[in-house]
Design an enzyme around this catalytic site. Structure first.
Site, PDB file in Angstrom:
ATOM      1  N   LYS A  83       7.264 -52.226  10.331  1.00  0.00           N
ATOM      2  CA  LYS A  83       8.238 -53.031   9.262  1.00  0.00           C
ATOM      3  C   LYS A  83       9.239 -52.304   9.155  1.00  0.00           C
ATOM      4  O   LYS A  83       9.388 -51.019   8.993  1.00  0.00           O
ATOM      5  CB  LYS A  83       7.072 -53.003   8.209  1.00  0.00           C
ATOM      6  CG  LYS A  83       6.695 -54.677   7.637  1.00  0.00           C
ATOM      7  CD  LYS A  83       5.895 -54.135   6.349  1.00  0.00           C
ATOM      8  CE  LYS A  83       5.775 -55.346   5.386  1.00  0.00           C
ATOM      9  NZ  LYS A  83       5.041 -55.351   4.256  1.00  0.00           N
TER      10      LYS A  83
HETATM   11  O1  G3P Z   1       4.142 -56.581   1.189  1.00  0.00           O
HETATM   12  C1  G3P Z   1       5.186 -57.029   0.817  1.00  0.00           C
HETATM   13  C2  G3P Z   1       4.845 -58.132  -0.121  1.00  0.00           C
HETATM   14  O2  G3P Z   1       3.673 -58.883   0.261  1.00  0.00           O
HETATM   15  C3  G3P Z   1       4.844 -57.662  -1.594  1.00  0.00           C
HETATM   16  O3  G3P Z   1       4.466 -58.407  -2.476  1.00  0.00           O
HETATM   17  O4  G3P Z   1       3.292 -58.734  -4.883  1.00  0.00           O
HETATM   18  O5  G3P Z   1       4.461 -56.489  -4.225  1.00  0.00           O
HETATM   19  O6  G3P Z   1       5.819 -58.451  -4.448  1.00  0.00           O
HETATM   20  P1  G3P Z   1       4.689 -58.073  -4.077  1.00  0.00           P
END
Ligand code: G3P
Length: 218
Positions: A83
């Site tokens: 990533k």
């Molecule tokens: O891994 C990236 C993403 O899915 C993060 O999600 O909930 O931290 O906005 P969030």
């Protein structure tokens, strides 16, 4: 649509993988912090549980170091997807890693223009964050619609749209309606997809009636 789970909790991943419905895993530095475990160890374990892509995030912001980190992460297992952030250095790193045969997930995408750049850089996945856009009063799902429309015009782009920052089942359904390739979701959202009160009630009623027949199938 492929289902990925967005967690670094190995026990959760093991449990969900047993359902046979898990196509991959995404992690990020915050999820690793939450797990309280060494990242390289977690990624190695997850890669052995789930045959599909397992995203492991770089943490350097300059190309040279990011590439070094990416190469190290890619060596952990064949199914690691490195990533990188959606920055000029991130996309430069993406191009090199992809040319070396490594899957790359370009993360922190918040605009269609950024997604187009990720596709041009040959990313395996681009991760638009729908929940975080909703959080600031924008429409995360509108971004997915825009990206899907653009990508459809250019079949030569093989980049898969990985809908991230998913907060509830509706995000998953809307993304599926738009033809997004992947949704990555917290374990609770994936478990929630199974649930319907009429399924629970109906099953209970059937089993109660079956018990009254005194029969058994086996
Ligand atoms: O891994 C990236 C993403 O899915 C993060 O999600 O909930 O931290 O906005 P969030």
């Amino acid at each position: 649509m492929k289902f990925f789970v967005d967690t670094a909790d190995v026990a959760e991943i093991k449990d969900l993988a047993a359902s046979g419905l898990l196509d991959g895993v995404t992690t990020n530095p915050s999820l690793i912090m939450k797990s309280g475990r060494p990242m390289l160890e977690v990624i190695k374990e997850v890669c052995a549980i789930v045959p599909g892509p397992v995203s492991a995030e770089t943490v350097s912001t300059d190309h040279k170091k990011m590439l070094e980190e990416g190469r190290k992460l890619a060596k952990i297992a064949k199914n690691v997807a490195v990533k990188v952030p959606l920055t000029p250095d991130g996309l430069k790193t993406c191009k090199v890693l992809v040319s070396e045969g490594t899957m790359v997930n370009v993360t922190l995408c918040f605009s269609a223009a950024q997604a187009l750049l990720a596709a041009k850089a040959g990313a395996t996945f681009v991760s638009p964050f729908v929940g975080r856009l909703d959080d600031i009063g924008q429409d995360g799902m509108y971004l997915i619609a825009e990206i899907m429309t653009i990508f459809r015009q250019y079949p030569e782009y093989k980049t898969q749209v990985l809908v991230a920052s998913v907060r509830h089942g509706q995000h998953v359904l809307q993304a599926a309606k738009l033809g997004a390739h992947v949704s990555t979701m917290p374990p609770s959202v994936l478990r929630g997809l199974f649930k319907h009160v009429l399924t629970d009630n109906g099953l209970k009623a059937f089993l109660d009636d079956w018990a009254k027949t005194g029969q058994s199938i086996l």
